[in-house]
Write a protein that holds these residues in place. Structure first.
Motif, mmCIF file in Angstrom:
data_model
loop_
_atom_site.group_PDB
_atom_site.id
_atom_site.type_symbol
_atom_site.label_atom_id
_atom_site.label_comp_id
_atom_site.label_asym_id
_atom_site.label_seq_id
_atom_site.Cartn_x
_atom_site.Cartn_y
_atom_site.Cartn_z
ATOM 1 N N LEU A 139 34.122 41.267 56.605
ATOM 2 C CA LEU A 139 35.113 40.356 57.184
ATOM 3 C C LEU A 139 35.949 41.072 58.238
ATOM 4 N N ARG A 140 36.326 42.311 57.928
ATOM 5 C CA ARG A 140 37.126 43.105 58.864
ATOM 6 C C ARG A 140 36.339 43.420 60.137
ATOM 7 N N MET A 141 35.071 43.752 59.981
ATOM 8 C CA MET A 141 34.242 44.063 61.135
ATOM 9 C C MET A 141 34.124 42.876 62.082
ATOM 10 N N GLN A 142 34.060 41.685 61.513
ATOM 11 C CA GLN A 142 33.853 40.502 62.337
ATOM 12 C C GLN A 142 35.144 39.907 62.878
ATOM 13 N N TYR A 143 36.229 39.975 62.099
ATOM 14 C CA TYR A 143 37.474 39.309 62.491
ATOM 15 C C TYR A 143 38.659 40.266 62.614
ATOM 16 N N GLY A 144 38.391 41.572 62.596
ATOM 17 C CA GLY A 144 39.460 42.563 62.568
ATOM 18 C C GLY A 144 40.375 42.556 63.769
ATOM 19 N N ASN A 145 39.934 41.968 64.875
ATOM 20 C CA ASN A 145 40.809 41.885 66.049
ATOM 21 C C ASN A 145 41.690 40.645 66.012
ATOM 22 N N GLN A 146 41.533 39.834 64.957
ATOM 23 C CA GLN A 146 42.323 38.605 64.845
ATOM 24 C C GLN A 146 43.140 38.527 63.556
ATOM 25 N N ILE A 147 42.630 39.135 62.487
ATOM 26 C CA ILE A 147 43.356 39.168 61.216
ATOM 27 C C ILE A 147 43.270 40.572 60.627
ATOM 28 N N GLN A 148 44.144 40.872 59.683
ATOM 29 C CA GLN A 148 44.085 42.130 58.945
ATOM 30 C C GLN A 148 43.380 41.890 57.607
ATOM 31 N N VAL A 149 42.609 42.861 57.177
ATOM 32 C CA VAL A 149 41.895 42.758 55.902
ATOM 33 C C VAL A 149 42.110 44.046 55.111
ATOM 34 N N THR A 150 42.641 43.913 53.910
ATOM 35 C CA THR A 150 42.919 45.062 53.041
ATOM 36 C C THR A 150 42.249 44.868 51.691
ATOM 37 N N THR A 151 41.637 45.923 51.187
ATOM 38 C CA THR A 151 41.125 45.922 49.819
ATOM 39 C C THR A 151 42.033 46.803 48.964
ATOM 40 N N VAL A 152 42.517 46.241 47.877
ATOM 41 C CA VAL A 152 43.427 46.950 46.972
ATOM 42 C C VAL A 152 42.689 47.269 45.679
ATOM 43 N N TYR A 153 42.900 48.481 45.171
ATOM 44 C CA TYR A 153 42.185 48.953 43.986
ATOM 45 C C TYR A 153 43.174 49.296 42.865
ATOM 46 N N PRO A 154 43.509 48.340 42.009
ATOM 47 C CA PRO A 154 44.355 48.684 40.857
ATOM 48 C C PRO A 154 43.575 49.507 39.844
ATOM 49 N N GLY A 155 44.311 50.307 39.080
ATOM 50 C CA GLY A 155 43.721 50.992 37.943
ATOM 51 C C GLY A 155 43.803 50.100 36.717
ATOM 52 N N PHE A 156 43.782 50.710 35.522
ATOM 53 C CA PHE A 156 43.872 49.922 34.297
ATOM 54 C C PHE A 156 45.283 49.376 34.129
ATOM 55 N N ILE A 157 45.373 48.066 33.924
ATOM 56 C CA ILE A 157 46.636 47.387 33.654
ATOM 57 C C ILE A 157 46.437 46.588 32.371
ATOM 58 N N ASN A 158 47.327 46.725 31.445
ATOM 59 C CA ASN A 158 47.186 46.058 30.145
ATOM 60 C C ASN A 158 47.571 44.580 30.262
ATOM 61 N N THR A 159 46.601 43.762 30.686
ATOM 62 C CA THR A 159 46.802 42.322 30.833
ATOM 63 C C THR A 159 45.757 41.591 29.997
ATOM 64 N N PRO A 160 45.901 40.277 29.825
ATOM 65 C CA PRO A 160 44.952 39.520 28.987
ATOM 66 C C PRO A 160 43.500 39.545 29.461
ATOM 67 N N ILE A 161 43.224 39.996 30.687
ATOM 68 C CA ILE A 161 41.843 40.061 31.156
ATOM 69 C C ILE A 161 40.997 40.971 30.265
ATOM 70 N N HIS A 162 41.645 41.893 29.534
ATOM 71 C CA HIS A 162 40.926 42.857 28.696
ATOM 72 C C HIS A 162 40.777 42.396 27.244
ATOM 73 N N LYS A 163 41.290 41.228 26.900
ATOM 74 C CA LYS A 163 41.366 40.862 25.479
ATOM 75 C C LYS A 163 39.991 40.758 24.814
ATOM 76 N N ASP A 164 39.008 40.183 25.506
ATOM 77 C CA ASP A 164 37.682 40.076 24.892
ATOM 78 C C ASP A 164 37.004 41.431 24.779
ATOM 79 N N ALA A 165 37.219 42.288 25.774
ATOM 80 C CA ALA A 165 36.650 43.634 25.715
ATOM 81 C C ALA A 165 37.230 44.409 24.533
ATOM 82 N N VAL A 166 38.538 44.298 24.333
ATOM 83 C CA VAL A 166 39.185 44.978 23.205
ATOM 84 C C VAL A 166 38.655 44.426 21.887
ATOM 85 N N ARG A 167 38.483 43.104 21.825
ATOM 86 C CA ARG A 167 37.960 42.477 20.611
ATOM 87 C C ARG A 167 36.560 42.992 20.271
ATOM 88 N N GLN A 168 35.774 43.307 21.306
ATOM 89 C CA GLN A 168 34.407 43.781 21.096
ATOM 90 C C GLN A 168 34.324 45.302 20.972
#
Length: 272
Positions: free
Chosen positions: A154-183
């Motif tokens: 997306l950045r390669m194609q539209y980078g002169n018109q919009i900004q594109v950032t990819t953010v990489y969070p680490g482990f955050i204790n949120t409900p997204i992990h609940k099934d993994a913890v259960r297993q």
């Protein structure tokens, strides 16, 4: 970039991370419209299944109408499923890929005309697991790595018109992990080192610090960035010393398995 008056579309707004990001953005003067598959008690959130292009398109159009335009899109929605990487993709794994990758793609495609008008910004929330290898999360890791690749295209194609950032969070204790913890797969255990039962080091990120990292990415033009200093350092190691990172993760898994802290019991695979 100052956030006063900025019109922001935030997906996954009803989750733990999304709620905090929404609050911080609002406190900094932004106007935020949330989209989520659940309202979670917030009547201001637009309910949509972003894995469906029609549902995503309708939600984005409604958000743009409510905001009166669009400056920033934050693709934060995501799901995590456990699966053996050696068997056929399950229904849940396919759904996770659709949400994590194509959900973001659908939102950007629907929002792009407005973003081009405002010379706006796209922030795709990936994960350190896009770069840090781990067993039993093939659909999550693959989708988050693919999301980073989509950002680059997306950045390669539209980078002169919009900004594109990819953010990489680490482990955050949120409900997204609940099934993994259960297993039996606790990412918290993998990233936390204890000595005589006492925690001496942890790579866990608080929801507050990770949210601040995402909001910071709204104000600055990063290409790829971790949400905290530690996740940025981890991202560097994962890219430049992948064998070392693989070794460390495997070592942690072996140690936790020997002590009995890691006992995986995967759900029976479900297929359509």
């Amino acid at each position: 970039m100052k956030l006063d008056g900025k019109k922001v579309l935030l997906t996954g707004a009803a989750g733990g991370l999304g709620k905090e990001v929404k609050q911080i953005l609002t406190e900094q003067g932004a106007r935020v419209q949330g989209i989520d598959i659940n309202q979670a008690g917030d009547a201001q959130i637009i309910v949509a299944d972003l894995s469906d292009p029609e549902s995503a398109g309708q939600a984005v159009n409604e958000a743009v109408k409510n905001l009166g335009g669009l400056d920033i899109v934050i693709n934060n929605a995501g799901t995590l499923e456990l699966q053996d990487a050696g068997i056929m993709p399950t229904t849940a794994s396919i759904a996770s890929l659709k949400t994590n990758l194509f959900g973001a793609w659908h939102v950007v495609a629907a929002a792009l005309p407005e973003l081009l008008k405002s010379n706006g910004k796209v922030i795709n929330v990936s994960s350190l697991f896009a770069m840090v290898n781990a067993p039993l999360i093939p659909s999550y890791s693959a989708s988050k790595r693919a999301l980073a690749a989509y950002s680059d295209c997306l950045r390669m194609q539209y980078g002169n018109q919009i900004q594109v950032t990819t953010v990489y969070p680490g482990f955050i204790n949120t409900p997204i992990h609940k099934d993994a913890v259960r297993q039996g797969l606790s990412v918290e255990s993998l990233v936390t080192i204890k000595l005589f039962g006492m925690k001496i080091f942890s790579m866990e990120e608080s929801i507050q610090s990770a949210s601040k990292g995402i909001v910071k990415a709204c104000r600055k033009n990063y290409r790829d960035v971790g949400t905290t200093f530690l996740s940025s350092q981890s991202l560097w190691f994962a890219r430049h010393m992948p064998k070392l990172v693989d070794w460390f993760i495997q070592l942690r898994i072996n140690m936790l398995s020997k002590t009995g802290e890691l006992k995986i019991a995967l759900d029976e695979p479900q297929y359509d």
